[in-house]
Design a protein around this motif. Sequence first.
Motif, PDB file in Angstrom:
ATOM      1  N   ALA A  99      13.629  -6.499 -25.706  1.00  0.00           N
ATOM      2  CA  ALA A  99      12.792  -7.692 -25.556  1.00  0.00           C
ATOM      3  C   ALA A  99      11.474  -7.337 -24.886  1.00  0.00           C
ATOM      4  O   ALA A  99      10.403  -7.830 -25.286  1.00  0.00           O
ATOM      5  CB  ALA A  99      13.535  -8.760 -24.747  1.00  0.00           C
ATOM      6  N   GLY A 100      11.536  -6.482 -23.888  1.00  0.00           N
ATOM      7  CA  GLY A 100      10.324  -6.059 -23.189  1.00  0.00           C
ATOM      8  C   GLY A 100       9.346  -5.356 -24.110  1.00  0.00           C
ATOM      9  O   GLY A 100       8.134  -5.577 -24.037  1.00  0.00           O
ATOM     10  N   ASP A 101       9.857  -4.522 -24.999  1.00  0.00           N
ATOM     11  CA  ASP A 101       8.960  -3.829 -25.906  1.00  0.00           C
ATOM     12  C   ASP A 101       8.329  -4.801 -26.892  1.00  0.00           C
ATOM     13  O   ASP A 101       7.129  -4.728 -27.166  1.00  0.00           O
ATOM     14  CB  ASP A 101       9.677  -2.709 -26.661  1.00  0.00           C
ATOM     15  CG  ASP A 101       8.664  -1.778 -27.288  1.00  0.00           C
ATOM     16  OD1 ASP A 101       7.856  -1.196 -26.559  1.00  0.00           O
ATOM     17  OD2 ASP A 101       8.657  -1.697 -28.526  1.00  0.00           O
ATOM     18  N   LEU A 102       9.109  -5.701 -27.418  1.00  0.00           N
ATOM     19  CA  LEU A 102       8.581  -6.700 -28.336  1.00  0.00           C
ATOM     20  C   LEU A 102       7.473  -7.510 -27.668  1.00  0.00           C
ATOM     21  O   LEU A 102       6.389  -7.706 -28.227  1.00  0.00           O
ATOM     22  CB  LEU A 102       9.704  -7.625 -28.808  1.00  0.00           C
ATOM     23  CG  LEU A 102       9.305  -8.744 -29.744  1.00  0.00           C
ATOM     24  CD1 LEU A 102       8.971  -8.189 -31.121  1.00  0.00           C
ATOM     25  CD2 LEU A 102      10.414  -9.759 -29.839  1.00  0.00           C
ATOM     26  N   ILE A 103       7.734  -7.939 -26.457  1.00  0.00           N
ATOM     27  CA  ILE A 103       6.747  -8.733 -25.718  1.00  0.00           C
ATOM     28  C   ILE A 103       5.503  -7.906 -25.422  1.00  0.00           C
ATOM     29  O   ILE A 103       4.375  -8.399 -25.543  1.00  0.00           O
ATOM     30  CB  ILE A 103       7.368  -9.323 -24.441  1.00  0.00           C
ATOM     31  CG1 ILE A 103       8.405 -10.380 -24.834  1.00  0.00           C
ATOM     32  CG2 ILE A 103       6.292  -9.907 -23.519  1.00  0.00           C
ATOM     33  CD1 ILE A 103       9.308 -10.813 -23.697  1.00  0.00           C
ATOM     34  N   SER A 104       5.677  -6.633 -25.066  1.00  0.00           N
ATOM     35  CA  SER A 104       4.503  -5.807 -24.759  1.00  0.00           C
ATOM     36  C   SER A 104       3.634  -5.603 -25.999  1.00  0.00           C
ATOM     37  O   SER A 104       2.407  -5.578 -25.896  1.00  0.00           O
ATOM     38  CB  SER A 104       4.910  -4.467 -24.141  1.00  0.00           C
ATOM     39  OG  SER A 104       5.549  -3.643 -25.079  1.00  0.00           O
ATOM     40  N   ILE A 105       4.246  -5.467 -27.175  1.00  0.00           N
ATOM     41  CA  ILE A 105       3.457  -5.350 -28.410  1.00  0.00           C
ATOM     42  C   ILE A 105       2.699  -6.645 -28.664  1.00  0.00           C
ATOM     43  O   ILE A 105       1.506  -6.629 -28.992  1.00  0.00           O
ATOM     44  CB  ILE A 105       4.356  -4.975 -29.604  1.00  0.00           C
ATOM     45  CG1 ILE A 105       4.864  -3.536 -29.442  1.00  0.00           C
ATOM     46  CG2 ILE A 105       3.586  -5.117 -30.925  1.00  0.00           C
ATOM     47  CD1 ILE A 105       5.936  -3.150 -30.438  1.00  0.00           C
ATOM     48  N   LEU A 106       3.378  -7.777 -28.516  1.00  0.00           N
ATOM     49  CA  LEU A 106       2.699  -9.061 -28.700  1.00  0.00           C
ATOM     50  C   LEU A 106       1.552  -9.224 -27.703  1.00  0.00           C
ATOM     51  O   LEU A 106       0.474  -9.713 -28.060  1.00  0.00           O
ATOM     52  CB  LEU A 106       3.694 -10.212 -28.559  1.00  0.00           C
ATOM     53  CG  LEU A 106       4.631 -10.421 -29.734  1.00  0.00           C
ATOM     54  CD1 LEU A 106       5.725 -11.429 -29.375  1.00  0.00           C
ATOM     55  CD2 LEU A 106       3.856 -10.880 -30.962  1.00  0.00           C
TER      56      LEU A 106
END
Length: 119
Positions: A99-106
């Motif tokens: 989830a953290g990686d997804l959010i960081s990309i967004l």
Amino acid sequence: MAAIIGCGECTQFGLLRWLSESGYNAEMKTKQLPTDEHAVLNRLLDPITRRLTPASARALVELRMEPADQERVAQLADKCNEGELTPKERSEYAAFVKAGDLISILQSKARRFLKNRKV
């Protein structure tokens, strides 16, 4: 809270980078997603980026973890660094990491959107 030094599995999706940007103050190392995984996520998230407005982009950039979640991640990270995660905790930690990686990309896409529009 102990510093997160980052076992390979615990940092594999860039969660620690996102936590750092979210106000997490432990000393930490990060590891990037493998290029192919990052490229896939990046492409899959492009339709979202095309629908950003200045307000929604700012909201994404300002998104931060709740303090209770930060504390839980810190607990799991400590246990990971000590090699003491149970299978259930490992699964929970992996979910935070992904989830953290997804959010960081967004968030990166939102920052780029705002910079390109000088908003």
